[in-house]
Design a protein around this motif. Structure first.
Motif, PDB file in Angstrom:
ATOM      1  N   GLU A 145       0.833  -1.185   0.000  1.00  0.00           N
ATOM      2  CA  GLU A 145       0.000   0.000   0.000  1.00  0.00           C
ATOM      3  C   GLU A 145       0.873   1.243   0.000  1.00  0.00           C
ATOM      4  O   GLU A 145       1.659   1.461   0.914  1.00  0.00           O
ATOM      5  N   ILE A 146       0.747   2.050  -1.040  1.00  0.00           N
ATOM      6  CA  ILE A 146       1.526   3.286  -1.107  1.00  0.00           C
ATOM      7  C   ILE A 146       0.678   4.403  -0.526  1.00  0.00           C
ATOM      8  O   ILE A 146      -0.366   4.751  -1.079  1.00  0.00           O
ATOM      9  N   THR A 147       1.139   4.965   0.601  1.00  0.00           N
ATOM     10  CA  THR A 147       0.325   5.985   1.253  1.00  0.00           C
ATOM     11  C   THR A 147       0.798   7.404   0.971  1.00  0.00           C
ATOM     12  O   THR A 147       0.032   8.346   1.123  1.00  0.00           O
ATOM     13  N   ASP A 148       2.064   7.549   0.584  1.00  0.00           N
ATOM     14  CA  ASP A 148       2.540   8.912   0.336  1.00  0.00           C
ATOM     15  C   ASP A 148       3.639   8.906  -0.719  1.00  0.00           C
ATOM     16  O   ASP A 148       4.290   7.882  -0.948  1.00  0.00           O
ATOM     17  N   ALA A 149       3.812  10.063  -1.352  1.00  0.00           N
ATOM     18  CA  ALA A 149       4.878  10.204  -2.343  1.00  0.00           C
ATOM     19  C   ALA A 149       5.753  11.387  -1.929  1.00  0.00           C
ATOM     20  O   ALA A 149       5.235  12.426  -1.506  1.00  0.00           O
ATOM     21  N   VAL A 150       7.057  11.231  -2.030  1.00  0.00           N
ATOM     22  CA  VAL A 150       7.973  12.338  -1.739  1.00  0.00           C
ATOM     23  C   VAL A 150       8.652  12.729  -3.046  1.00  0.00           C
ATOM     24  O   VAL A 150       9.477  11.979  -3.564  1.00  0.00           O
TER      25      VAL A 150
END
Lengths: 301, 198
Positions: free
Chosen positions: B40-45
């Motif tokens: 699960e990808i919750t955030d992108a930087v």
């Protein structure tokens, strides 16, 4: 956002972007459409150069009709101009009619062997088609004739970076440096490339370029980080003890400068933050970096 | 192979990054969590928009993002990129794929999300992403899904029309001026409110 600009303010803004060579294509098109399109006659001596600027910006934003309107005026004013022919070639490029564009460029070069812009557009077309190694070849041929074109050396550096040929990229950046010996950005970029190649010798060379960058601009955060990374590598390598000690001192100094710069603005961030998280973020970031390079003191003993 | 789910926040930030620099390659890291059958990808930087191929700043960024992620109980589980060339959307054209390989080295696996440049528009009907995952020593094509896909796509389309991508800060922006927050806390806050309204 630009609806409230007066036409003379709009004109000044466009001039500033022309002089600084800024690529603000979206804004240029917006400003033109809101403020200037119906006042073209008031633009006076700048009318045609603004139309050229809007033409290029329109191509960038895929506003083909606007571009065609602009170039129609330019062609009627300068029917024989090679500069306008180059713009025609750019329009064909934007329409992806690359072969037609190349034909136009070739005819410009035939009429004028010294026309640098047309030769560079050929490189741009090759790059757009994804033919990076052909673009490199063409650009190298160009640079044999136009050796002092630093924009071209810069672009060649980028092409070599795409291909992963870091040594040649470094060489190109060094050519750019010859024309800009006091540019902290170019010193720092060479440091980046050398560090990327890796190996003890290159890290030493990178360190000296980063050090020079910091000397020229003590606020260049990338150069400070680069200096820290190089010195940390040297301090934990198999070099002589004196060298390692010196590197450690420099690393510590670089880190303190980094801390100063990042801490100064974390206070500002706190004020403008919409959330209430603490401002310890910067210290944890720095700690993480120091932890990653191990305890330098321990390794030296 | 695990199912990959991308949160609205991560998706919107990826698209914003690509839209903010339409003429440049961009890249960034994907944070989230993994179980045996789901990632699960919750955030992108967002990381860089210039000179993606040199390593020093990538190293600094990886270390700092890892530390920040750990403090929120997240890991770096993926890498995203949009190529400079409009038509490049395959795994072999991904800029600076070495970063993804580094993630595999540290974590055992990773996902690579490629933004398909020609799918980005002001009225998104599908995610415009292509995903690869590390399997048996190579990158293999994988499926992905967007959480709350229809609302997410509506939201991102509306925000792109409004030019909201200009409010995204990447690591390059931070290095130029440390007042620019690469973790985009303010943007995260706004996105949360906007997504709640949809």
């Amino acid at each position: 956002m630009y609806e409230d600009l007066s036409w003379s303010e709009a004109k000044d803004l466009l001039r500033k972007w022309r002089d600084d060579n800024e690529r603000k294509s979206d804004e240029v098109v917006q400003i033109f459409e809101y403020c200037l399109a119906d006042k073209i006659k008031k633009l006076g001596t700048e009318r045609l150069i603004i139309l050229e600027q809007v033409f290029v910006a329109a191509l960038d934003c895929s506003r083909i009709k606007l571009a065609e309107d602009c170039i129609r005026v330019l062609i009627s004013e300068f029917p024989e101009s090679l500069r306008v022919m180059k713009l025609k070639a750019m329009l064909l490029e934007a329409l992806e009619r690359y072969d037609d564009a190349l034909d136009v460029l070739e005819s410009i070069i035939k009429k004028d062997e010294t026309n640098a812009a047309a030769r560079k557009r050929k490189v741009a077309i090759l790059k757009a088609k994804g033919q990076i190694s052909d673009a490199i070849k063409e650009l190298c041929d160009y640079l044999k004739k136009f050796m002092s074109d630093q924009e071209a050396w810069h672009e060649l550096c980028n092409l070599y970076l795409i291909e992963g040929d870091f040594t040649k990229a470094s060489f190109c950046m060094e050519e750019v440096l010859l024309h800009n010996p006091y540019s902290h950005l170019v010193h720092q970029r060479i440091g980046d490339i050398r560090y990327t190649i890796g190996g003890q010798e290159n890290i030493e060379i990178a360190k000296s370029y980063y050090a020079q960058a910091v000397k020229l601009n003590g606020n260049n955060l990338r150069a400070l980080y680069g200096l820290y990374l190089c010195c940390s590598h040297i301090a934990t390598s198999k070099a002589q003890v004196t060298k390692r000690k010196e590197a450690q001192k420099l690393a510590t100094w670089a880190m303190s400068k980094i801390f100063d710069i990042t801490n100064k603005s974390s206070k500002q961030q706190q004020k403008s933050s919409k959330t209430s998280t603490g401002n310890n973020k910067n210290s944890t970031d720095i700690e993480a970096l120091e932890a990653a390079f191990g305890n330098l003191d321990a390794k030296l003993n | 192979m695990s199912e990959l789910v991308i949160s609205p926040k991560a998706y919107i930030k990826m698209i914003f990054h690509a839209a903010k620099y339409p003429h440049l390659a961009v890249n960034g890291l994907l944070l989230g969590s993994k179980t045996s059958n789901k990632s699960e990808i919750t955030d992108a930087v967002p990381l860089f928009h210039q000179c993606l191929y040199v390593t020093p700043m990538s190293e600094v960024a990886l270390i700092q993002v890892e530390a920040r992620a750990a403090s929120e109980n997240l890991q770096i589980i993926g890498y995203y990129a949009a190529a400079e060339n409009f038509y490049d959307n395959t795994i072999d054209k991904v800029p600076a794929i070495k970063i993804a390989e580094k993630i595999v080295e540290n974590n055992g696996s990773a996902s690579v999300v490629v933004i398909d440049n020609k799918s980005i528009c002001m009225d998104m009907k599908h995610s415009g992403l292509k995903v690869w995952q590390w399997n048996d020593g190579k990158w293999t094509k994988a499926k992905h899904s967007l959480s709350d896909s229809r609302h997410t796509l509506d939201a991102v389309s509306l925000l792109l029309q409004r030019g909201a991508m200009k409010e995204l800060y990447d690591f390059d922006n931070y290095l130029d001026n440390t007042e620019h927050d690469w973790s985009n806390e303010n943007l995260n806050f706004d996105l949360k409110k906007i997504l709640a309204m949809h």
